[in-house]
Design a protein around this motif. Structure first.
Motif, mmCIF file in Angstrom:
data_model
loop_
_atom_site.group_PDB
_atom_site.id
_atom_site.type_symbol
_atom_site.label_atom_id
_atom_site.label_comp_id
_atom_site.label_asym_id
_atom_site.label_seq_id
_atom_site.Cartn_x
_atom_site.Cartn_y
_atom_site.Cartn_z
ATOM 1 N N GLU A 45 0.822 -1.207 0.000
ATOM 2 C CA GLU A 45 0.000 0.000 0.000
ATOM 3 C C GLU A 45 0.855 1.256 0.000
ATOM 4 O OE1 GLU A 45 -2.830 -0.204 3.175
ATOM 5 O OE2 GLU A 45 -3.528 -2.197 2.618
ATOM 6 N N ALA A 46 1.873 1.267 -0.848
ATOM 7 C CA ALA A 46 2.753 2.432 -0.937
ATOM 8 C C ALA A 46 1.953 3.662 -1.355
ATOM 9 C CB ALA A 46 3.872 2.179 -1.944
ATOM 10 N N PRO A 47 2.314 4.837 -0.857
ATOM 11 C CA PRO A 47 1.628 6.062 -1.274
ATOM 12 C C PRO A 47 1.668 6.213 -2.798
ATOM 13 C CG PRO A 47 3.119 6.499 0.552
ATOM 14 C CD PRO A 47 3.409 5.094 0.105
ATOM 15 N N GLY A 48 0.495 6.460 -3.377
ATOM 16 C CA GLY A 48 0.417 6.612 -4.831
ATOM 17 C C GLY A 48 -0.035 5.379 -5.572
ATOM 18 N N VAL A 49 -0.237 4.249 -4.863
ATOM 19 C CA VAL A 49 -0.761 3.042 -5.496
ATOM 20 C C VAL A 49 -2.287 3.099 -5.502
ATOM 21 C CG1 VAL A 49 -0.955 0.527 -5.334
ATOM 22 C CG2 VAL A 49 1.212 1.642 -4.831
ATOM 23 N N GLN A 50 -2.880 2.784 -6.635
ATOM 24 C CA GLN A 50 -4.339 2.740 -6.748
ATOM 25 C C GLN A 50 -4.829 1.429 -6.155
ATOM 26 O OE1 GLN A 50 -5.913 5.380 -8.353
ATOM 27 N NE2 GLN A 50 -7.955 4.625 -7.878
ATOM 28 N N LEU A 51 -5.478 1.497 -4.993
ATOM 29 C CA LEU A 51 -5.971 0.306 -4.302
ATOM 30 C C LEU A 51 -7.454 0.074 -4.530
ATOM 31 C CD1 LEU A 51 -4.131 0.791 -0.895
ATOM 32 C CD2 LEU A 51 -3.438 -0.678 -2.796
ATOM 33 N N ARG A 52 -8.207 1.152 -4.727
ATOM 34 C CA ARG A 52 -9.640 1.079 -4.978
ATOM 35 C C ARG A 52 -9.980 2.129 -6.026
ATOM 36 N NH1 ARG A 52 -13.527 1.884 -2.024
ATOM 37 N NH2 ARG A 52 -14.607 -0.119 -2.157
ATOM 38 N N THR A 53 -11.216 2.151 -6.469
ATOM 39 C CA THR A 53 -11.669 3.179 -7.393
ATOM 40 C C THR A 53 -12.844 3.926 -6.764
ATOM 41 O OG1 THR A 53 -13.441 2.008 -8.590
ATOM 42 C CG2 THR A 53 -11.153 1.503 -9.225
ATOM 43 N N ALA A 54 -13.271 4.982 -7.427
ATOM 44 C CA ALA A 54 -14.395 5.771 -6.932
ATOM 45 C C ALA A 54 -15.735 5.287 -7.470
ATOM 46 C CB ALA A 54 -14.197 7.247 -7.306
ATOM 47 N N ALA A 55 -15.743 4.161 -8.171
ATOM 48 C CA ALA A 55 -16.985 3.655 -8.760
ATOM 49 C C ALA A 55 -18.013 3.361 -7.666
ATOM 50 C CB ALA A 55 -16.704 2.386 -9.560
ATOM 51 N N HIS A 56 -19.223 3.835 -7.852
ATOM 52 C CA HIS A 56 -20.259 3.649 -6.836
ATOM 53 C C HIS A 56 -21.135 2.436 -7.116
ATOM 54 C CE1 HIS A 56 -22.396 5.856 -10.016
ATOM 55 N NE2 HIS A 56 -23.485 5.288 -9.541
ATOM 56 N N ASP A 57 -20.944 1.799 -8.290
ATOM 57 C CA ASP A 57 -21.812 0.676 -8.633
ATOM 58 C C ASP A 57 -21.057 -0.425 -9.373
ATOM 59 O OD1 ASP A 57 -21.303 1.973 -11.019
ATOM 60 O OD2 ASP A 57 -23.397 2.057 -11.673
ATOM 61 N N ALA A 58 -19.735 -0.442 -9.250
ATOM 62 C CA ALA A 58 -18.965 -1.385 -10.048
ATOM 63 C C ALA A 58 -17.750 -1.909 -9.301
ATOM 64 C CB ALA A 58 -18.518 -0.738 -11.362
ATOM 65 N N VAL A 59 -17.325 -3.080 -9.704
ATOM 66 C CA VAL A 59 -16.111 -3.733 -9.211
ATOM 67 C C VAL A 59 -15.160 -3.874 -10.397
ATOM 68 C CG1 VAL A 59 -15.195 -5.938 -8.341
ATOM 69 C CG2 VAL A 59 -17.281 -4.967 -7.357
ATOM 70 N N ALA A 60 -13.871 -3.728 -10.140
ATOM 71 C CA ALA A 60 -12.854 -3.931 -11.171
ATOM 72 C C ALA A 60 -12.175 -5.273 -10.940
ATOM 73 C CB ALA A 60 -11.825 -2.804 -11.142
ATOM 74 N N LEU A 61 -12.461 -6.252 -11.784
ATOM 75 C CA LEU A 61 -11.767 -7.530 -11.739
ATOM 76 C C LEU A 61 -10.446 -7.395 -12.478
ATOM 77 C CD1 LEU A 61 -14.609 -10.104 -12.559
ATOM 78 C CD2 LEU A 61 -13.737 -9.448 -10.302
ATOM 79 N N THR A 62 -9.348 -7.778 -11.842
ATOM 80 C CA THR A 62 -8.045 -7.736 -12.498
ATOM 81 C C THR A 62 -7.395 -9.107 -12.375
ATOM 82 O OG1 THR A 62 -6.720 -7.047 -10.567
ATOM 83 C CG2 THR A 62 -7.814 -5.311 -11.844
ATOM 84 N N PHE A 63 -6.735 -9.529 -13.450
ATOM 85 C CA PHE A 63 -6.119 -10.854 -13.499
ATOM 86 C C PHE A 63 -4.665 -10.726 -13.923
ATOM 87 C CE2 PHE A 63 -10.649 -11.469 -14.251
ATOM 88 C CZ PHE A 63 -10.947 -12.463 -13.333
ATOM 89 N N ASP A 64 -3.769 -11.239 -13.090
ATOM 90 C CA ASP A 64 -2.353 -11.245 -13.422
ATOM 91 C C ASP A 64 -2.015 -12.473 -14.257
ATOM 92 O OD1 ASP A 64 -2.173 -8.987 -11.878
ATOM 93 O OD2 ASP A 64 -0.937 -9.889 -10.305
ATOM 94 N N CYS A 65 -1.132 -12.277 -15.221
ATOM 95 C CA CYS A 65 -0.568 -13.368 -16.027
ATOM 96 C C CYS A 65 0.937 -13.271 -15.852
ATOM 97 C CB CYS A 65 -0.972 -13.225 -17.485
ATOM 98 S SG CYS A 65 -2.748 -13.367 -17.773
ATOM 99 N N CYS A 66 1.464 -14.059 -14.912
ATOM 100 C CA CYS A 66 2.780 -13.784 -14.345
ATOM 101 C C CYS A 66 3.957 -14.312 -15.152
ATOM 102 C CB CYS A 66 2.854 -14.342 -12.927
ATOM 103 S SG CYS A 66 1.532 -13.754 -11.850
ATOM 104 N N GLY A 67 3.813 -15.399 -15.847
ATOM 105 C CA GLY A 67 4.914 -15.922 -16.641
ATOM 106 C C GLY A 67 5.981 -16.599 -15.808
ATOM 107 N N GLY A 68 7.016 -17.086 -16.491
ATOM 108 C CA GLY A 68 8.108 -17.752 -15.815
ATOM 109 C C GLY A 68 7.796 -19.198 -15.512
ATOM 110 N N HIS A 69 8.663 -19.831 -14.747
ATOM 111 C CA HIS A 69 8.541 -21.252 -14.438
ATOM 112 C C HIS A 69 7.203 -21.543 -13.762
ATOM 113 C CE1 HIS A 69 9.692 -25.324 -13.451
ATOM 114 N NE2 HIS A 69 9.399 -25.103 -12.179
ATOM 115 N N GLY A 70 6.413 -22.416 -14.380
ATOM 116 C CA GLY A 70 5.132 -22.799 -13.811
ATOM 117 C C GLY A 70 4.027 -21.785 -13.993
#
Length: 268
Positions: A45-70
């Motif tokens: 939670e470093a200062p300047g990281v976007q942790l939430r949004t101001a959306a009043h009726d929505a959720v942001a689903l985010t999916f990481d695709c990390c790569g590398g071994h496995g």
């Protein structure tokens, strides 16, 4: 395509010629501005990281695709479900994952339902002092921090109509100086407020419970590179629950502020 060579630290292919010269100048400016800076914060939670949004009726689903071994697989079941059910989402793509999964990357980029964002070149925690997270050593200084963001950014920009606007580090750990570097490079650092799948370790019922508990404005993190995990089935169970509560699913570009770059000084 420009000629490329291998970056000695990450193994990533990097441009040569005019593109390399432009990246080198930008890197030198970052090192000049931040090379002597000492971080005061390390974590999720470093200062300047976007942790939430101001959306009043929505959720942001985010999916990481990390790569590398496995981590170079594709959860096609998850992608099919999102597309079939018109569920908008943002995918953070690591350089190594894109190289191993060009078909999937092109599919994500081509679909207006999705945002594609930058998940780093070697999937490292973003640090200017080599701090580690979950046993993974972070970038060691301002220059390697630039490389972790910039190599993949340049590569993805060559595949997309517009360059990525958002960045999430490997492990989502940042220090405060690395955050300023990322913002100076014109990207918005993104974390999360709901841990959806525990790094693709949660079974489907736990994923369903975690994601179903999201509220308006939450940024949910999960993974799209572990098809044998519980993520897809958990998301399938959670989506109708959230929709019954009146929540929509939006991309980060729909609900998060636009990043603003602050150019680093040219190196003398």
């Amino acid at each position: 395509m420009p000629a490329v060579s291998r970056h000695p630290g990450t193994g990533a292919r990097v441009p040569t010629g005019p593109t390399k010269a432009a990246l080198s100048a930008e890197r030198a400016g970052i090192v000049k501005k931040f090379g002597a800076s000492s971080p005061r914060y390390w974590g999720l939670e470093a200062p300047g990281v976007q942790l939430r949004t101001a959306a009043h009726d929505a959720v942001a689903l985010t999916f990481d695709c990390c790569g590398g071994h496995g981590g170079n697989r594709v959860d096609w079941d998850l992608l099919d479900f999102l597309e079939r059910n018109d569920v908008a989402a943002t995918f953070f793509l690591n350089y190594r994952w894109v190289h191993a999964n060009r078909t999937a990357a092109r599919r994500l980029i081509a679909n207006p339902l999705f945002d594609v964002a930058n998940h780093g070149s070697a999937h490292l925690p973003l640090s200017v002092s080599g701090r580690s997270a979950y046993g993974i050593a972070g970038t060691r200084d301002a220059g390697s921090c630039f490389d972790e963001v910039g190599i993949n950014q340049e590569y993805l920009a060559g595949l997309m109509p517009k360059p990525p606007r958002y960045f999430r580090s490997g492990t989502a750990f940042f220090d405060d100086v690395a955050i300023e570097i990322t913002r100076t490079m014109g990207l918005l650092p993104v974390g999360f407020s709901v841990n959806g799948d525990g790094g693709a370790t949660f079974p489907a019922p736990t994923v369903a419970a975690q994601v179903s508990g999201a509220v308006a404005g939450d940024i949910v993190i999960a993974h799209a590179n572990h098809p044998r995990g519980g993520t897809a089935d958990g998301i399938k169970a959670a989506v109708p629950v959230l929709r019954r509560r009146g929540l929509k699913f939006l991309r980060l570009s729909d609900v998060a502020p636009a990043p603003v770059s602050v150019p680093a000084p040219a190196a003398s």
